[in-house]
Design an enzyme around this catalytic site. Structure first.
Site, PDB file in Angstrom:
ATOM      1  N   HIS A  79      46.669  46.169 -15.208  1.00 55.48           N
ATOM      2  CA  HIS A  79      45.684  46.931 -14.439  1.00 55.48           C
ATOM      3  C   HIS A  79      44.753  45.968 -13.722  1.00 55.48           C
ATOM      4  CE1 HIS A  79      46.709  50.891 -16.023  1.00 55.48           C
ATOM      5  NE2 HIS A  79      46.827  50.325 -17.209  1.00 55.48           N
ATOM      6  N   HIS A 135      50.260  47.032  -2.151  1.00 53.19           N
ATOM      7  CA  HIS A 135      49.151  47.588  -2.921  1.00 53.19           C
ATOM      8  C   HIS A 135      49.212  47.195  -4.398  1.00 53.19           C
ATOM      9  CE1 HIS A 135      47.559  49.704   0.497  1.00 53.19           C
ATOM     10  NE2 HIS A 135      48.752  50.197   0.749  1.00 53.19           N
TER      11      HIS A 135
END
Length: 394
Positions: free
Chosen positions: A394, A68
Site C-alpha cells: 500500500h 497508477h
C-alpha cells in the site's frame, strides 16, 4: 543531485512538490530527458524494484509496464512465438529482438488497454531494439540502469523530445527502514526484503497433486514478485514467463480473482484465429485496434459490429464471437500459474481460477476455510503451495 523539484504532486493543485534524499544524500537517479512528475516517479521506483528482483530471481532480463502504482504487465525475456509477435504488434520489426526487447514486448502486450500511457521499467541497459519498441507505443517514460547511445537517441526523439528517460544506479541499496506520511502523521516500517525465490516457499503443499514443474515454479515466483509491488488486494496469473492477468486494489479477493482472470482470458482470446484474422482497415491506429478488439471480445460486441459502426474499423463485418466459441477457446488454455498476495478465504477463488486454465497456485494459506480451498484444488487436480508469506502493498 540531492533533490529534484517537480511541477506538482498527484494533482495540479498540490504544490510544492519534490523528491529528495534525507540527510543531504545524493539521489540514486538521473533524469536524462524530459520532466517526470510525482506519479511518474512513484511508478518508476516501484517498477524498478520489481524488474530488479525478477532479474535476480530468474537470471533473465525483465521488464514491467506500470500504471497508477501497479503493474499492468511484467515479464522476463523469453523468446516470442509468431503468434505473440503478432498480437503484441512486433511482427514487423526488422531488427532482431533481444531478450530485453522480448521482455518489454511481453510486459507491454499482456494487457494493452491498461498499459496505454504507462511507465516502463527495464532490468538491463536499454538497447536499440527495446527502444524501438518503446518508441512505437503511447508511454510516459522509462527507467533503466543505462542506455546505449543508439537507444538514447531513439528515446529522445519520442514525444517531440519530451519523453521521460530516467537512469538509476543499479547498485543503490535503500535504508532498511522506510517512512511515509498520511494526514501529517509519519508511518515507519521495515522494508519488505523477503526473497521470493526461496525454495522453502514450496515446502508446504497440502494438495493431493504435489508436482510443480520447473516452469511452474518460475512462473509462480514471477507472480509473487509482481504481487509484492501491486496495490492490494491482488492476484496475478502467469504463463510462460509473463503476467497475463493482474488484479489490483480490490477490496474483495474473489472480485480480484475474477478481474485478473478476465484479463487472462482476454490475453488468450486475442490469440484465437477469429480475433487474429479480424479484417481491420489498413489505416486504423494501434489504440483504436486494441479498443476494438477488447469490445469485440466482450459482451458489448455490438458496439463495434452494428451497421454504420463496423465500417469505421473493418473492411467487412466480422462474425460474432459467440459465448460458446469463446468458452471452447479459453478451455484450451492450460498450465497457468496463479499467485495471491494473501490467503484465499473460500474455494470460489479456485473455481474461478480453474476456468482460466490455472493448474498451479502459490498463496499464503491461513484461512479458517483452508480445507475448502484445498478440497476445491483437489477437485481439479491443481497443485497448491502454502507459502506462509503475505505480500500486502500500500
Amino acid at each position: 543531485m540531492k533533490e529534484l523539484a517537480l511541477k506538482y504532486g498527484c494533482n495540479p493543485n498540490q504544490k510544492p512538490s519534490r523528491i529528495f534524499m534525507e540527510e543531504g544524500k545524493e539521489l540514486p537517479l538521473e533524469v536524462i530527458n524530459g520532466r517526470p512528475g510525482y506519479i511518474n516517479f512513484l511508478d518508476a521506483l516501484n517498477s524498478w524494484q520489481l524488474v530488479k528482483e525478477l532479474k535476480e530471481a530468474t537470471g533473465i532480463p525483465a521488464a514491467a509496464s506500470f500504471k497508477h502504482v501497479s503493474p499492468a504487465g511484467a515479464a522476463i525475456g523469453l523468446p516470442l512465438s509468431d503468434t505473440l509477435k503478432k498480437i503484441y504488434f512486433v511482427d514487423d520489426i526488422k531488427v532482431e529482438l533481444s531478450p530485453l526487447a522480448c521482455a518489454y514486448a511481453r510486459a507491454r502486450g499482456a494487457d494493452r488497454m491498461c498499459s496505454y500511457g504507462d511507465f516502463v521499467a527495464l532490468s538491463d541497459v536499454c538497447d536499440a531494439a527495446t527502444a524501438t519498441l518503446i518508441k512505437r507505443e503511447v508511454s510516459d517514460g522509462v527507467i533503466a540502469p543505462g542506455y546505449t547511445p543508439e537507444a538514447l537517441e531513439i528515446l529522445k526523439a519520442k514525444r517531440k523530445g519530451t519523453y521521460n528517460v530516467i537512469q538509476i544506479d543499479p547498485d543503490y541499496i535503500p535504508e532498511p527502514i522506510e517512512r511515509k506520511q498520511v494526514y501529517g502523521i509519519t508511518f515507519e516500517q521495515g522494508r519488505n526484503e523477503i526473497r521470493l525465490d526461496d525454495p522453502s516457499l514450496f515446502g508446504n503443499i497440502p494438495t493431493q497433486n504435489k508436482t510443480f514443474t520447473p516452469e511452474a515454479r518460475r512462473d509462480l515466483i514471477i507472480a509473487l514478485i509482481t504481487l509484492k509491488y501491486t496495490q492490494s488486494n491482488s492476484v496475478c496469473y502467469v504463463k510462460d514467463g509473463q503476467a497475463i492477468g493482474i488484479g489490483a486494489g480490490q477490496q474483495s479477493r474473489i472480485h480480484c480473482t475474477r478481474l485478473a482472470g478476465q484479463k487472462a482470458d482476454t490475453w488468450w482470446l486475442r490469440q484465437s484465429p477469429k480475433v487474429m484474422n479480424l479484417p481491420f482497415k489498413a489505416d486504423i491506429r494501434r489504440a483504436d485496434r486494441d479498443n476494438t478488439i477488447d469490445v469485440y471480445i466482450s459482451d458489448e460486441y455490438d458496439d463495434v459490429l452494428r451497421e454504420g459502426t463496423w465500417q469505421q474499423f473493418f473492411t467487412e463485418r466480422p462474425e460474432v464471437f459467440t459465448d460458446e466459441e469463446k468458452k471452447a477457446w479459453i478451455a484450451q488454455n492450460t498450465k497457468v500459474a496463479l499467485g495471491s498476495d494473501a490467503f484465499f478465504p473460500f474455494g470460489d477463488n479456485i473455481e474461478r481460477a480453474h476456468k482460466s486454465g490455472v493448474e498451479f497456485i502459490a498463496q499464503a494459506g491461513g484461512s479458517i476455510r483452508d480445507d475448502h480451498v484445498i478440497m476445491t484444488c483437489d477437485k481439479y487436480n491443481i497443485a497448491m503451495a502454502f507459502t506462509g508469506v503475505r505480500l500486502f502493498h500500500h
